[in-house]
Design an enzyme around this catalytic site. Sequence first.
Site, PDB file in Angstrom:
ATOM      1  N   LEU A  96      -8.123 -16.653  -1.882  1.00  0.00           N
ATOM      2  CA  LEU A  96      -9.262 -15.732  -1.896  1.00  0.00           C
ATOM      3  C   LEU A  96      -9.544 -15.164  -0.509  1.00  0.00           C
ATOM      4  CD1 LEU A  96     -11.681 -17.890  -4.059  1.00  0.00           C
ATOM      5  CD2 LEU A  96     -10.595 -15.749  -4.767  1.00  0.00           C
ATOM      6  N   SER A  99      -3.040 -11.374  -2.425  1.00  0.00           N
ATOM      7  CA  SER A  99      -2.026 -11.287  -3.506  1.00  0.00           C
ATOM      8  C   SER A  99      -2.481 -12.035  -4.760  1.00  0.00           C
ATOM      9  CB  SER A  99      -0.659 -11.790  -3.017  1.00  0.00           C
ATOM     10  OG  SER A  99      -0.776 -12.987  -2.285  1.00  0.00           O
TER      11      SER A  99
END
Lengths: 641, 304
Positions: free
Chosen positions: A479, A552
């Site tokens: 995150l 990602s």
Amino acid sequence: MTKQTGNDPIYKTDALIAEDIDAYLAQHQNKELLRFITCGSVDDGKSTLIGRLLYDSKMIFEDQLTALEADSKKSGTQGQEIDFALLVDGLAAEREQGITIDVAYRFFSTEKRKFIVADTPGHEQYTRNMVTGASTADAAVILVDARKGVLVQTRRHSYLAHLLGIKNLILAVNKMDLVDFSQDIFDSIVEDYREFAAEIGIESFTAIPISGFKGDNITEAPSANTPWYEGPALIAHLENIEITATVAQDKPFRMPVQWVNRPNLDFRGFSGLVSGGTVKPGDPVRVVPSGKNSRVKSVVTLDGELDEAVAGQSVTITLEDEVDCSRGDVIAAAGDPPEVSDQFESTIVWMSDEALKPGRGYWLKLATQTVSASVQEPKYEININTMEHLAAKTLELNGIGVTEIHTDKPIVFEAYADSRQLGGFILVDKITNATVAAGMLHFSLRRADNVHWQPTTITREEHASLKNQTPRVLWFTGLSGSGKSTIANEVEKQLNLMNRHTFLLDGDNVRHGLNKDLGFTEADRIENIRRVGEVAKLMTDAGLIVLTAFISPFRAERQMVREMLSDGEFIEIFVDTPLEVAEQRDVKGLYKKARSGKLKNFTGIDSPYESPENAEIRVNTVEMTPAEAAEYIVRQIMPLK
Amino acid sequence: MTRILTHLERLEAEAIHIMREVMADAQKPVMMYSVGKDSAVLLHLAKKAFYPSPPPFPLLHVDTTWKFKDMYALREKAAQDAGMELIVHHNAEAQERGINPFDHGPLHTDMWKTEGLKQALDLHGFDVAFGGARRDEEKSRAKERIFSFRTASHGWDPKNQRPELWNLYNARKAKGESIRVFPISNWTELDIWQYIMAENIEIVPLYFAAPRPTYIHEGGLFMADDLDRLEKVMGKKPEITTRSVRFRTLGCFPLTGAVESSASTLSEVIQEMLLTTTSERQGRIIDKDEGGAGMEKKKQEGYF
């Protein structure tokens, strides 16, 4: 019952069966096979028509008929008469809802042909089912209710049949019994349809006035009720139209290789289904894409060697020369081989509840080739009711659009209009394994033809050995605010102290340059990761240890990068920080912005984060400081020599 | 010059193509073999698909111990002729509890066949199993895909099937999932018989009429293939009459209804089939329970 056909010449003749079974069988060993699809909704009497075809061709046995009579009284819609529709509405759930929700296949035969009927639902939400049924059909029977004429759904069905390349369209104007078999009504429906058909490029069709319920013009034409009709009965027409597999024999030879048959050192055969043309021993052939030429030595089957094999046969071929050839290659006529490319324009039909993600890697299967491919943002979506072109960023379930497709390596193909086998493909989700789309290739974008790999003298092994290290990509994911950049930076410092040649690609930094044209939509995020993956790959070719720090968020993209690299080179490092902790840290103040709605598509808030399932390394930043996490990672990856 | 392929040639080519496609993605395939006529055709097609190699998978017979003696005899011979390994599985629990078609009704099928099949697939770790089911057999089969996915617990979800376009099959699966593949989905009963005749395929002699010891049970006509065993489970010797009978499908001998017939050659059998007025599975009890949805329900539970 309206009609018994026991002595009808079209169907099996009981007399011949009873008197001379051997003569009958000799006659029936050599039937042809035709596949067709019926398009229409329950209201058009589609199930009734199919039930009628099965009944007239005696594919219904007495015990089934008894059950049908009982069912008709219980839940039929035809009063005391037999409701043929009940015969073909298969699954229990469907019977309860009174609709057909899937593709069902039915079989019947006449003296001349065996028929496989794909029975699919007509509603718009079942477009994918109709496309599936149409993909194998030689012909389409488009049903129209004579009382209603050409409707939006008629146009939709015709468009889909045409899109899937069906050349033989039959407009069956049904329920003629309910309009007093009026020629005027029939003619005016045909006229309406002709106009529409021309608009979408349908060159020809055959219109037949029928009553599936009463049996008019099904087996014999003209029926007593339609003396004005001069065309063939439905069955007679189906018995005479061209079969796609037969037509394919006139095309150049192609056989996609399915399996290499190697029982011992003396035999090496290539097994496959001939998709086009014919092949004989001695024929010059080329293995595509490698381009190696040879000649056919033999066509091998269990029944002995063949003098010739034709489109539609499954065979095993041996070649005169020891050429490289494996599954996915196509053996083709040497003088007229198919093209090879890695960028295409195509029409795709989306079949999954999860919408298309432009840029994401999907498995593309075409003939016997399976490659990784990405779909670009659609050029336009097609409204299948009005044929209008609409702007679109993605395709939802049942959406049809024209897009560019890029494959990660060149594939052998032909335009779908020339070959269903080498032009039709499916897309498969890499995580769920679901079949998410069907596609039809139009043409190569030809860019691939002009861009060749430039062979370089110094290899990646030589680059790496000069640096005295093993290249790796250390892919940090997690995150925002989890500590990816901090930890990656710390790992790089430690590696640097150990004389390792490294480079750190940081999410924020890359977005200032290479990726400054990209935003934060799902499609842009996927493209962001793809580019970073390509850059990381070039850097490993140069011998570097690459560290990347990107959120990602999607498993599929991390998997895409993993597949770009050599086995073992990609090391996924999951920087595991609970959302509450990351949000509390909020180093850049982004969570606050996202919560207040000022920042859209923020991972963890209104955009998902898909945690790695099998990361090589996982660090928990609640229990470890960044320095401890870095040290732990370095210990895991060393020695890297 | 154009050569028009016959329907049997087209069906054969399709089945062979399907079998070869399986080899691309399967880790450990197996062919279900029930010794019936459909199995015989399936096995013959496998020999053709991979010739001159032997078929690259074993045969699996999920046995109930209640099959006809003639079936056991052909089973061994067919496997040997094809050069394939034969795996026979018995559900140990069913054997121990003495589950039989008389005392246990539907439980017999459930324990021996449904559970037995799941056990065998799990035990050997087979990820793809070829089966000889046809779409014309029964309503729920008409909608089943050629590649039919099963969850790790072998369940079938008719609403969540993968679309099958052209001749492209998506055989990718997650760990634990398995696939049942039906290469002769598009064949009808008549196609099967015509193919057996055209290819001269050996089938169990029970398909042909001969004088056999028979008895009547609950209105059906059955063959006393093993009288001693029947006596044991029925509690008395059934009254035996010799009749000329044959079978349209073969399963457990106490569950498979015989038909009186004098058809002793292939063409006579086909003749009878074409003139008959009852469907093939009529002699079988398995489809009829659960209000017409019997087979569909069984499949959701993992029956083949």
